[in-house]
Design a protein around this motif. Sequence first.
Motif, short mmCIF file in Angstrom:
data_model
loop_
_atom_site.label_atom_id
_atom_site.label_comp_id
_atom_site.label_asym_id
_atom_site.label_seq_id
_atom_site.Cartn_x
_atom_site.Cartn_y
_atom_site.Cartn_z
N UNK A 100 -0.95 -7.98 0.44
CA UNK A 100 -0.07 -6.81 0.38
C UNK A 100 -0.12 -5.98 1.66
N UNK A 101 -1.27 -5.94 2.34
CA UNK A 101 -1.34 -5.20 3.60
C UNK A 101 -0.46 -5.86 4.64
N UNK A 102 -0.45 -7.20 4.66
CA UNK A 102 0.41 -7.95 5.57
C UNK A 102 1.88 -7.70 5.24
N UNK A 103 2.23 -7.70 3.96
CA UNK A 103 3.62 -7.44 3.54
C UNK A 103 4.04 -6.03 3.96
N UNK A 104 3.13 -5.08 3.82
CA UNK A 104 3.44 -3.70 4.21
C UNK A 104 3.70 -3.61 5.70
N UNK A 105 2.90 -4.32 6.49
CA UNK A 105 3.10 -4.32 7.95
C UNK A 105 4.45 -4.93 8.30
N UNK A 106 4.81 -6.01 7.63
CA UNK A 106 6.09 -6.67 7.88
C UNK A 106 7.26 -5.77 7.48
N UNK A 129 1.92 6.73 0.77
CA UNK A 129 0.71 5.97 1.09
C UNK A 129 0.39 5.02 -0.06
N UNK A 130 0.30 3.74 0.26
CA UNK A 130 -0.17 2.72 -0.69
C UNK A 130 -1.61 2.37 -0.33
N UNK A 138 1.31 -6.31 -8.43
CA UNK A 138 1.81 -4.94 -8.32
C UNK A 138 1.67 -4.46 -6.87
N UNK A 139 0.57 -4.82 -6.24
CA UNK A 139 0.34 -4.41 -4.84
C UNK A 139 1.43 -4.95 -3.93
N UNK A 140 1.75 -6.23 -4.09
CA UNK A 140 2.78 -6.83 -3.24
C UNK A 140 4.15 -6.22 -3.53
N UNK A 141 4.46 -6.05 -4.81
CA UNK A 141 5.75 -5.44 -5.18
C UNK A 141 5.90 -4.06 -4.55
N UNK A 142 4.83 -3.27 -4.60
CA UNK A 142 4.86 -1.93 -4.00
C UNK A 142 4.97 -2.01 -2.49
N UNK A 143 4.23 -2.93 -1.88
CA UNK A 143 4.23 -3.07 -0.42
C UNK A 143 5.62 -3.40 0.11
#
Length: 291
Positions: free
Chosen positions: A199-205, A136-137, A170-175
């Motif tokens: 980062x939430x969008x990157x995680x969804x992708x 979980x991020x 860091x958020x985007x890198x983790x996502x």
Amino acid sequence: MTDFPAGVRSLLPALPALPRAVAQLLLDEPQACAERSLGELAERANTSEATVARTARLLGYHGYRQLRMALVAYAAKAGEPDGERLFGPVSAEDELPTVIAKLTRDGQDSLGDTAHALDVDALRRAVELVGAARRVDIYGLMTSGLVAQDLAHKLLRIGIAAQAHTEMHVSITSALQLRGGDVAIGISHSGNTAEVIEPLQRAAEAGADTIAITGNAQSAITAVAGEVLFAAEGRGTELPPVSLSSRFSQLLVVDCLFIGMAKARKGSIEALQSSLDALAPKHHRGAKHQG
């Protein structure tokens, strides 16, 4: 008919500009507005009588008369002799007793509004997603970042691999490292914080399930979140931070999510107890040294 003030606050972000200004005036000055005629309220709001009547309908009332009845009932329920001055936001001129009263009222209202508007089905689905997650991020900025850290800490205590990220890079890198079976949670009071949305969008992708905790049901973050949990917007203050009570609302949602997890996830109670047992001697030693 919309409950006042909880229903009005929940509808506020979605209203057009002019009705939103009228609705905000109703929230800021409920007792004074209860005593005004349609024309007087329109004059106070610097708008037309038609806009006030339209606002009443958008808020779920048949017309201004029914809205005014709701205002009168709420003002009577408030009950303080000087209650009207305690309804507005905290200002630089307020004495400390008034600050305490306003912040207390705002916190109570925000918690009540959150409980009223929180989608229980969405909360159940969020519990299921987080409970089944490999990882979980959690993304948040400033005050919302503190709430993100609180949630990550709680999840770790029941055995869920969770990390809070409060810096965009860091958020985007983790996502980008997430995949199907992972969950990303974005916390944003306004729902329009780019450092949380991206980062939430990157995680969804990347294939992760996404959850948003926000005070604005019509905001940009809801477009990239599979589940949306509403944390009511507080009345706020003329002094920074803009809304102190938004943190209370977010923490209520976080606690509901955590308790739901602890109830549903096998071994959670035992994990919590183990954490308490392991930390108790350290707390005892720390208190002894301080003494």
